[in-house]
Design a protein around this motif. Structure first.
Motif, PDB file in Angstrom:
ATOM      1  N   ARG A 141      -9.524  -4.141 -21.434  1.00 47.36           N
ATOM      2  CA  ARG A 141     -10.964  -4.327 -21.847  1.00 47.36           C
ATOM      3  C   ARG A 141     -11.355  -5.583 -21.928  1.00 47.36           C
ATOM      4  N   ALA A 142     -10.339  -6.907 -22.216  1.00 43.50           N
ATOM      5  CA  ALA A 142     -10.547  -8.155 -22.503  1.00 43.50           C
ATOM      6  C   ALA A 142     -11.513  -8.886 -21.170  1.00 43.50           C
ATOM      7  N   ALA A 143     -12.218  -9.746 -21.639  1.00 44.00           N
ATOM      8  CA  ALA A 143     -12.954 -10.578 -20.603  1.00 44.00           C
ATOM      9  C   ALA A 143     -11.889 -11.655 -20.425  1.00 44.00           C
ATOM     10  N   ALA A 144     -11.265 -12.063 -21.085  1.00 39.73           N
ATOM     11  CA  ALA A 144     -10.022 -13.212 -20.815  1.00 39.73           C
ATOM     12  C   ALA A 144      -8.949 -12.663 -21.973  1.00 39.73           C
ATOM     13  N   SER A 145      -7.764 -13.168 -21.400  1.00 40.29           N
ATOM     14  CA  SER A 145      -6.395 -13.209 -22.384  1.00 40.29           C
ATOM     15  C   SER A 145      -5.698 -14.515 -22.374  1.00 40.29           C
ATOM     16  N   LEU A 146      -5.358 -14.694 -23.795  1.00 40.33           N
ATOM     17  CA  LEU A 146      -4.565 -15.934 -24.066  1.00 40.33           C
ATOM     18  C   LEU A 146      -3.302 -15.555 -24.249  1.00 40.33           C
ATOM     19  N   PHE A 147      -2.512 -15.886 -23.456  1.00 41.59           N
ATOM     20  CA  PHE A 147      -0.754 -15.521 -23.624  1.00 41.59           C
ATOM     21  C   PHE A 147      -0.023 -16.658 -23.899  1.00 41.59           C
ATOM     22  N   LEU A 148       0.460 -16.651 -25.297  1.00 34.27           N
ATOM     23  CA  LEU A 148       1.056 -17.515 -25.960  1.00 34.27           C
ATOM     24  C   LEU A 148       2.552 -17.584 -25.566  1.00 34.27           C
ATOM     25  N   VAL A 149       3.205 -18.807 -25.456  1.00 32.48           N
ATOM     26  CA  VAL A 149       4.658 -19.130 -25.353  1.00 32.48           C
ATOM     27  C   VAL A 149       4.894 -20.234 -26.273  1.00 32.48           C
ATOM     28  N   ASP A 150       6.171 -19.955 -27.169  1.00 35.29           N
ATOM     29  CA  ASP A 150       6.496 -20.902 -28.011  1.00 35.29           C
ATOM     30  C   ASP A 150       7.406 -21.733 -27.613  1.00 35.29           C
ATOM     31  N   GLN A 151       8.322 -22.677 -28.562  1.00 36.22           N
ATOM     32  CA  GLN A 151       9.228 -23.733 -27.675  1.00 36.22           C
ATOM     33  C   GLN A 151      10.814 -23.010 -27.850  1.00 36.22           C
ATOM     34  N   ARG A 152      10.588 -21.915 -27.408  1.00 32.80           N
ATOM     35  CA  ARG A 152      12.100 -21.024 -27.442  1.00 32.80           C
ATOM     36  C   ARG A 152      12.156 -20.621 -26.029  1.00 32.80           C
ATOM     37  N   ALA A 153      13.450 -20.609 -25.504  1.00 33.10           N
ATOM     38  CA  ALA A 153      13.792 -20.357 -24.090  1.00 33.10           C
ATOM     39  C   ALA A 153      13.592 -18.737 -24.117  1.00 33.10           C
ATOM     40  N   SER A 154      13.953 -18.137 -25.135  1.00 33.98           N
ATOM     41  CA  SER A 154      13.851 -16.700 -25.326  1.00 33.98           C
ATOM     42  C   SER A 154      12.260 -16.066 -24.889  1.00 33.98           C
ATOM     43  N   SER A 155      11.367 -17.022 -25.634  1.00 33.55           N
ATOM     44  CA  SER A 155       9.822 -16.743 -25.674  1.00 33.55           C
ATOM     45  C   SER A 155       9.338 -16.886 -24.098  1.00 33.55           C
ATOM     46  N   VAL A 156       9.809 -17.792 -23.493  1.00 30.33           N
ATOM     47  CA  VAL A 156       9.533 -17.879 -21.856  1.00 30.33           C
ATOM     48  C   VAL A 156       9.978 -16.577 -21.158  1.00 30.33           C
ATOM     49  N   ARG A 157      11.354 -16.230 -21.511  1.00 30.07           N
ATOM     50  CA  ARG A 157      11.771 -15.068 -20.803  1.00 30.07           C
ATOM     51  C   ARG A 157      11.097 -13.779 -21.166  1.00 30.07           C
ATOM     52  N   ALA A 158      10.555 -13.583 -22.507  1.00 28.17           N
ATOM     53  CA  ALA A 158       9.853 -12.587 -22.833  1.00 28.17           C
ATOM     54  C   ALA A 158       8.382 -12.656 -22.135  1.00 28.17           C
ATOM     55  N   CYS A 159       7.876 -13.637 -21.819  1.00 24.90           N
ATOM     56  CA  CYS A 159       6.608 -13.792 -21.201  1.00 24.90           C
ATOM     57  C   CYS A 159       6.708 -13.149 -19.846  1.00 24.90           C
ATOM     58  N   ARG A 160       7.816 -13.497 -19.289  1.00 25.57           N
ATOM     59  CA  ARG A 160       8.097 -13.105 -17.934  1.00 25.57           C
ATOM     60  C   ARG A 160       8.235 -11.469 -17.698  1.00 25.57           C
ATOM     61  N   HIS A 161       8.996 -11.071 -18.839  1.00 19.19           N
ATOM     62  CA  HIS A 161       8.978  -9.589 -18.727  1.00 19.19           C
ATOM     63  C   HIS A 161       7.516  -8.973 -19.117  1.00 19.19           C
ATOM     64  N   ALA A 162       6.804  -9.322 -20.007  1.00 17.91           N
ATOM     65  CA  ALA A 162       5.670  -8.748 -20.431  1.00 17.91           C
ATOM     66  C   ALA A 162       4.789  -8.800 -19.170  1.00 17.91           C
ATOM     67  N   LEU A 163       4.481 -10.121 -18.282  1.00 22.39           N
ATOM     68  CA  LEU A 163       3.819 -10.158 -17.218  1.00 22.39           C
ATOM     69  C   LEU A 163       3.995  -9.334 -16.148  1.00 22.39           C
ATOM     70  N   ASP A 164       5.536  -9.032 -15.835  1.00 22.31           N
ATOM     71  CA  ASP A 164       5.924  -7.952 -15.179  1.00 22.31           C
ATOM     72  C   ASP A 164       5.524  -6.503 -15.413  1.00 22.31           C
ATOM     73  N   LEU A 165       5.497  -6.286 -16.682  1.00 20.71           N
ATOM     74  CA  LEU A 165       4.983  -5.035 -17.313  1.00 20.71           C
ATOM     75  C   LEU A 165       3.504  -4.945 -16.934  1.00 20.71           C
ATOM     76  N   CYS A 166       2.640  -5.828 -17.328  1.00 18.97           N
ATOM     77  CA  CYS A 166       1.307  -5.704 -16.781  1.00 18.97           C
ATOM     78  C   CYS A 166       0.975  -5.481 -15.224  1.00 18.97           C
ATOM     79  N   LEU A 167       1.860  -6.071 -14.395  1.00 15.15           N
ATOM     80  CA  LEU A 167       1.611  -5.818 -12.917  1.00 15.15           C
ATOM     81  C   LEU A 167       2.101  -4.580 -12.598  1.00 15.15           C
ATOM     82  N   ARG A 168       3.039  -3.922 -13.390  1.00 12.81           N
ATOM     83  CA  ARG A 168       3.587  -2.450 -13.056  1.00 12.81           C
ATOM     84  C   ARG A 168       2.480  -1.521 -13.639  1.00 12.81           C
ATOM     85  N   CYS A 169       1.910  -1.937 -14.587  1.00 12.67           N
ATOM     86  CA  CYS A 169       0.974  -1.216 -15.287  1.00 12.67           C
ATOM     87  C   CYS A 169      -0.591  -1.133 -14.520  1.00 12.67           C
ATOM     88  N   GLY A 170      -0.630  -2.257 -13.580  1.00  8.61           N
ATOM     89  CA  GLY A 170      -2.012  -2.285 -12.713  1.00  8.61           C
ATOM     90  C   GLY A 170      -3.034  -3.132 -13.529  1.00  8.61           C
TER      91      GLY A 170
END
Length: 295
Positions: A141-170
């Motif tokens: 529904r969003a007109a724009a989405s702000l995707f936050l990453v913090d100063q942990r390496a695990s946060s960067v990896r989690a960001c990639r996983h979540a972006l992959d999920l978005c692509l799989r869900c169309g």
């Protein structure tokens, strides 16, 4: 996926600008950024709603102090925002008071979003750390989405996983703005580091506001943090400049005010004075040449 498509609001019925704040994992600063973004939007003159879609453990009611609020479950039940809140510049739509009500509200989140985007100019949706159907609904529904990453390496990896999920869900990610939070001079990650880890994606930086952020938000004094022009607030203001329509941006003097405080604001007449100096220089050279010819 079929349920999300069926519940999607038609573009012609959408009125407000919905900004969804997400992250790949918890602790990235979503609640803080969503709260300050809503306050800054209201300061721009936009009628603003702050939706706490972290339905199980959302705490925006504590961060916002005595701000006008209505529970999300009441909006879902009545299909409207109470009349007594219609004139408020900022309204908090809080998470359910009882944890066991979260699933009921989640099932009605589509109708809650419909009400808010039809009633407000700017809607900021905060989300939880664990991904579920509510995340996908708000991202769609969003007109724009702000995707936050913090100063942990695990946060960067989690960001990639979540972006992959978005692509799989169309879910189209073209309206996503990635931002690395808590940036300081000696922080482990900068926007360049995160961009490299995410295949060259554009990444913004949000400054670390220091202990002041935790202290004021913990005391329910988020408005005081905005009025103090915290470095974090200035960073979020820049993100809103990038995301919101031009009509909602503050006057140029307001935009340059933070720069002026640190000596970086351009002076309005600098260009004019430069042109005047050039014209005077050319005139004096012409006069000198004429005097030489006459002699």
């Amino acid at each position: 996926r079929q349920a999300l498509t069926t519940a999607k609001t038609q573009e012609e019925n959408r009125a407000g600008f919905l900004l969804t704040v997400v992250s790949g994992s918890g602790g990235a600063g979503k609640s803080t950024v969503a709260t300050l973004a809503a306050l800054l939007g209201a300061r721009r003159g936009l009628r603003t709603a702050l939706l706490d879609a972290d339905l199980q453990f959302g705490d925006l009611a504590a961060l916002m102090g005595d701000a006008p609020s209505v529970p999300a479950e009441e909006v879902a039940r009545t299909g409207a925002v109470p009349d007594e809140l219609s004139g408020a510049p900022l309204v908090l739509v809080s998470a359910p008071r009882a944890l066991e009500r979260s699933e009921v509200v989640a099932a009605s989140m589509g109708s809650v979003v419909d009400v808010l985007v039809a009633s407000f100019d700017f809607v900021v949706a905060n989300t939880g750390g664990g991904w579920d159907d509510v995340h996908l609904l708000l991202l769609e529904r969003a007109a724009a989405s702000l995707f936050l990453v913090d100063q942990r390496a695990s946060s960067v990896r989690a960001c990639r996983h979540a972006l992959d999920l978005c692509l799989r869900c169309g879910i189209a990610t073209g309206s996503f703005l990635l931002a690395v939070n808590r940036c300081t001079r000696h922080a482990p990650f900068t926007s360049i580091d995160v961009s490299s880890a995410l295949d060259g994606a554009h990444v913004a930086e949000l400054a670390d506001g220091g202990r002041e952020v935790e202290e004021l938000l913990g005391a329910g004094m988020a408005q005081s943090l905005v009025e103090a022009s915290s470095p974090l607030c200035i960073s979020i203001e820049g993100v809103l400049d990038e995301l919101l329509p031009l009509a909602s941006r503050p006057a140029s003097a307001g935009v340059q005010a933070p720069l002026a405080r640190i000596g970086l604001a351009p002076k309005a007449d600098a260009g004019l004075r430069g042109k005047q100096r050039k014209r005077k220089g050319r005139a004096s050279r012409r006069e000198a040449a004429l005097a030489k010819d006459a002699s």
